[in-house]
Design a protein around this motif. Structure first.
Motif, PDB file in Angstrom:
ATOM      1  N   ALA A 289       0.824  -1.208   0.000  1.00  0.00           N
ATOM      2  CA  ALA A 289       0.000   0.000   0.000  1.00  0.00           C
ATOM      3  C   ALA A 289       0.859   1.259   0.000  1.00  0.00           C
ATOM      4  O   ALA A 289       0.531   2.238  -0.677  1.00  0.00           O
ATOM      5  CB  ALA A 289      -0.911  -0.001   1.224  1.00  0.00           C
ATOM      6  N   ALA A 290       1.972   1.246   0.741  1.00  0.00           N
ATOM      7  CA  ALA A 290       2.843   2.419   0.798  1.00  0.00           C
ATOM      8  C   ALA A 290       3.390   2.765  -0.577  1.00  0.00           C
ATOM      9  O   ALA A 290       3.493   3.937  -0.944  1.00  0.00           O
ATOM     10  CB  ALA A 290       3.989   2.168   1.781  1.00  0.00           C
ATOM     11  N   LEU A 313       4.927   7.023   5.467  1.00  0.00           N
ATOM     12  CA  LEU A 313       4.599   8.002   6.504  1.00  0.00           C
ATOM     13  C   LEU A 313       3.088   8.165   6.662  1.00  0.00           C
ATOM     14  O   LEU A 313       2.578   8.260   7.788  1.00  0.00           O
ATOM     15  CB  LEU A 313       5.233   9.348   6.156  1.00  0.00           C
ATOM     16  CG  LEU A 313       6.550   9.694   6.852  1.00  0.00           C
ATOM     17  CD1 LEU A 313       7.118  10.981   6.280  1.00  0.00           C
ATOM     18  CD2 LEU A 313       6.361   9.807   8.358  1.00  0.00           C
ATOM     19  N   ILE A 314       2.371   8.192   5.548  1.00  0.00           N
ATOM     20  CA  ILE A 314       0.915   8.351   5.596  1.00  0.00           C
ATOM     21  C   ILE A 314       0.280   7.214   6.390  1.00  0.00           C
ATOM     22  O   ILE A 314      -0.555   7.429   7.280  1.00  0.00           O
ATOM     23  CB  ILE A 314       0.329   8.428   4.173  1.00  0.00           C
ATOM     24  CG1 ILE A 314       0.662   9.781   3.543  1.00  0.00           C
ATOM     25  CG2 ILE A 314      -1.187   8.217   4.194  1.00  0.00           C
ATOM     26  CD1 ILE A 314       0.245   9.900   2.087  1.00  0.00           C
ATOM     27  N   VAL A 339      -7.499   4.752   1.694  1.00  0.00           N
ATOM     28  CA  VAL A 339      -6.397   5.504   1.090  1.00  0.00           C
ATOM     29  C   VAL A 339      -5.846   4.751  -0.119  1.00  0.00           C
ATOM     30  O   VAL A 339      -5.486   5.369  -1.137  1.00  0.00           O
ATOM     31  CB  VAL A 339      -5.286   5.757   2.128  1.00  0.00           C
ATOM     32  CG1 VAL A 339      -4.095   6.458   1.477  1.00  0.00           C
ATOM     33  CG2 VAL A 339      -5.813   6.605   3.268  1.00  0.00           C
ATOM     34  N   ILE A 340      -5.777   3.429  -0.049  1.00  0.00           N
ATOM     35  CA  ILE A 340      -5.310   2.636  -1.197  1.00  0.00           C
ATOM     36  C   ILE A 340      -6.223   2.838  -2.393  1.00  0.00           C
ATOM     37  O   ILE A 340      -5.768   3.034  -3.530  1.00  0.00           O
ATOM     38  CB  ILE A 340      -5.241   1.142  -0.832  1.00  0.00           C
ATOM     39  CG1 ILE A 340      -4.163   0.893   0.227  1.00  0.00           C
ATOM     40  CG2 ILE A 340      -4.950   0.295  -2.065  1.00  0.00           C
ATOM     41  CD1 ILE A 340      -4.161  -0.523   0.756  1.00  0.00           C
ATOM     42  N   VAL A 344      -5.224   4.302  -6.083  1.00  0.00           N
ATOM     43  CA  VAL A 344      -5.455   3.620  -7.355  1.00  0.00           C
ATOM     44  C   VAL A 344      -6.305   4.483  -8.281  1.00  0.00           C
ATOM     45  O   VAL A 344      -6.063   4.556  -9.499  1.00  0.00           O
ATOM     46  CB  VAL A 344      -6.134   2.252  -7.115  1.00  0.00           C
ATOM     47  CG1 VAL A 344      -6.525   1.598  -8.434  1.00  0.00           C
ATOM     48  CG2 VAL A 344      -5.194   1.331  -6.332  1.00  0.00           C
ATOM     49  N   PHE A 345      -7.289   5.181  -7.716  1.00  0.00           N
ATOM     50  CA  PHE A 345      -8.136   6.062  -8.520  1.00  0.00           C
ATOM     51  C   PHE A 345      -7.303   7.184  -9.151  1.00  0.00           C
ATOM     52  O   PHE A 345      -7.426   7.472 -10.351  1.00  0.00           O
ATOM     53  CB  PHE A 345      -9.236   6.659  -7.640  1.00  0.00           C
ATOM     54  CG  PHE A 345     -10.035   7.744  -8.307  1.00  0.00           C
ATOM     55  CD1 PHE A 345     -10.976   7.446  -9.277  1.00  0.00           C
ATOM     56  CD2 PHE A 345      -9.828   9.080  -7.974  1.00  0.00           C
ATOM     57  CE1 PHE A 345     -11.704   8.456  -9.906  1.00  0.00           C
ATOM     58  CE2 PHE A 345     -10.548  10.088  -8.590  1.00  0.00           C
ATOM     59  CZ  PHE A 345     -11.489   9.768  -9.550  1.00  0.00           C
ATOM     60  N   VAL A 346      -6.431   7.788  -8.335  1.00  0.00           N
ATOM     61  CA  VAL A 346      -5.576   8.852  -8.859  1.00  0.00           C
ATOM     62  C   VAL A 346      -4.651   8.319  -9.935  1.00  0.00           C
ATOM     63  O   VAL A 346      -4.414   8.959 -10.965  1.00  0.00           O
ATOM     64  CB  VAL A 346      -4.769   9.507  -7.718  1.00  0.00           C
ATOM     65  CG1 VAL A 346      -3.738  10.480  -8.267  1.00  0.00           C
ATOM     66  CG2 VAL A 346      -5.701  10.220  -6.753  1.00  0.00           C
ATOM     67  N   ASP A 347      -4.128   7.098  -9.727  1.00  0.00           N
ATOM     68  CA  ASP A 347      -3.237   6.486 -10.725  1.00  0.00           C
ATOM     69  C   ASP A 347      -3.960   6.247 -12.040  1.00  0.00           C
ATOM     70  O   ASP A 347      -3.414   6.486 -13.121  1.00  0.00           O
ATOM     71  CB  ASP A 347      -2.686   5.164 -10.178  1.00  0.00           C
ATOM     72  CG  ASP A 347      -1.816   4.429 -11.169  1.00  0.00           C
ATOM     73  OD1 ASP A 347      -0.776   5.000 -11.586  1.00  0.00           O
ATOM     74  OD2 ASP A 347      -2.170   3.310 -11.585  1.00  0.00           O
TER      75      ASP A 347
END
Length: 353
Positions: A289-290, A313-314, A339-340, A344-347
């Motif tokens: 996930a990081a 860090l997040i 957050v994952i 993935v959506f942003v990617d």
């Protein structure tokens, strides 16, 4: 009808957002928890965040290379655990006979040696037999898991030596209320009340982790090894036609991933004075996930070490902040999962742009 200029402006905004969103999100988390959580920004708590993230960070560094290559390594969790139990037994056997500095050096060398074998087998099976990385590393996950539990006989191996724990929990420097500074060990001759006012900075696991972050960043951005990693992840066939030794490089990347996971196992031993087969398993998903949160594409060809550091860090801030707020720890899994999905959506939006 949307003009070309408007479409280009939207594409640029998505690209900019995809690069900056993790930094913005991290700042928002720090702001939220510092306002809502009592003591979140204390030096002690910040130290705890950095110390706890060291193990996940080491696993995520190796995972970064693998994911940029276009693969996945789910064996790193139990590679960490297997290395920890082997190193713990080595320390128990050698500590009464050899000087402590030599024992520490041998422990790290043994840890690296333990990490070579799983990575070598993963890489060879993936390249020579064309087995999907998920299947190969899943098999190695089971092998390392079983080997770790057999070696420890089902129970964590405790090291009855205080000096081992001091190495993993000591700080680089200690600052006394008077302003006096001591290095590598707490000041001597102080009362319990005086010791409670001494501030320790930069734990040993954190220092080693940051040194490895710098090394991996240099390896990925400044060397031919890093260029080949991006090239193979972007287009394996094109990389092969360009003369890049795809098979050999893939093997080396998986060895690097396993060695970094094994190093996390060695740090676990020095931090907790014990070795446990399941030491790294809870961090497996977090390490993947990081990397994803840090901006690496799960399809290969994209990713950075700095992004992985931010992603780690997040996750660490979310886990620590929820504990500070007194929220049930099980909500950590939901928060990290959300957050994952965002990452993935942003990617995907970045890919479309």
């Amino acid at each position: 009808m949307v003009s070309v200029k408007t479409r280009n402006r939207r594409e640029l905004s998505w690209k900019d957002l995809s690069k900056a969103w993790s930094w913005i999100f991290l700042c928002v988390l720090f702001l939220f928890f510092s306002i809502s959580g009592n003591g979140f920004l204390s030096i002690t708590n910040i130290q705890n965040i950095f110390a706890d993230m060291s193990f996940m960070l080491l696993m995520a560094l190796g995972q970064t290379f693998v994911i940029i290559l276009g693969g996945l390594d789910i064996s790193v969790g139990y590679t960490t655990g297997m290395a920890s139990v082997i190193v713990a037994q080595i320390i128990i056997a050698l500590a009464p006979r050899l000087p402590l500095p030599l024992v520490v050096v041998i422990a790290f060398l043994v840890g690296l040696a333990v990490g070579v074998l799983p990575g070598l087998l993963n890489g060879v099976l993936i390249t020579r037999l064309s087995v999907p990385p998920f299947i190969v590393t899943l098999g190695m996950y089971g092998i390392a898991r079983g080997a770790g539990f057999i070696i420890e006989n089902g129970l964590p191996i405790s090291i009855p030596l205080q000096d081992i724990g001091r190495i993993g929990n000591n700080n680089l420097l200690y600052i006394q209320p008077t302003g006096a500074i001591t290095f590598f060990q707490p000041p001597q001759g102080l009362t319990a009340v005086q010791m409670s006012n001494v501030v320790g900075l930069f734990t040993m696991p954190l220092i080693l982790s940051l040194l490895l972050v710098l090394f991996c960043h240099w390896l990925l951005t400044r060397t031919r090894f890093g260029q080949h990693t991006y090239a193979i992840g972007g287009n394996k066939e094109a990389a092969r036609r360009a003369g890049i030794p795809v098979a050999r490089h893939t093997v080396l990347v998986y060895i690097l991933s396993s060695c970094l996971a094994a190093t996390a196992g060695v740090l676990y031993v020095f931090r907790f004075s014990s070795g446990a087969a399941e030491a790294g398993d809870p961090l497996l998903i977090d390490s993947i996930a990081a990397v994803a949160i840090g901006g690496a594409s799960l399809f290969g060809g994209e990713g950075t070490i700095i992004g992985t550091l931010i992603g780690t860090l997040i996750i660490s801030v979310i886990q620590n902040g929820l504990i500070i707020l007194g929220i049930d720890p099980f909500w950590q899994f939901i928060a990290v999962g959300v957050v994952i999905i965002i990452a993935v959506f942003v990617d995907r939006m970045r890919t479309r742009a």
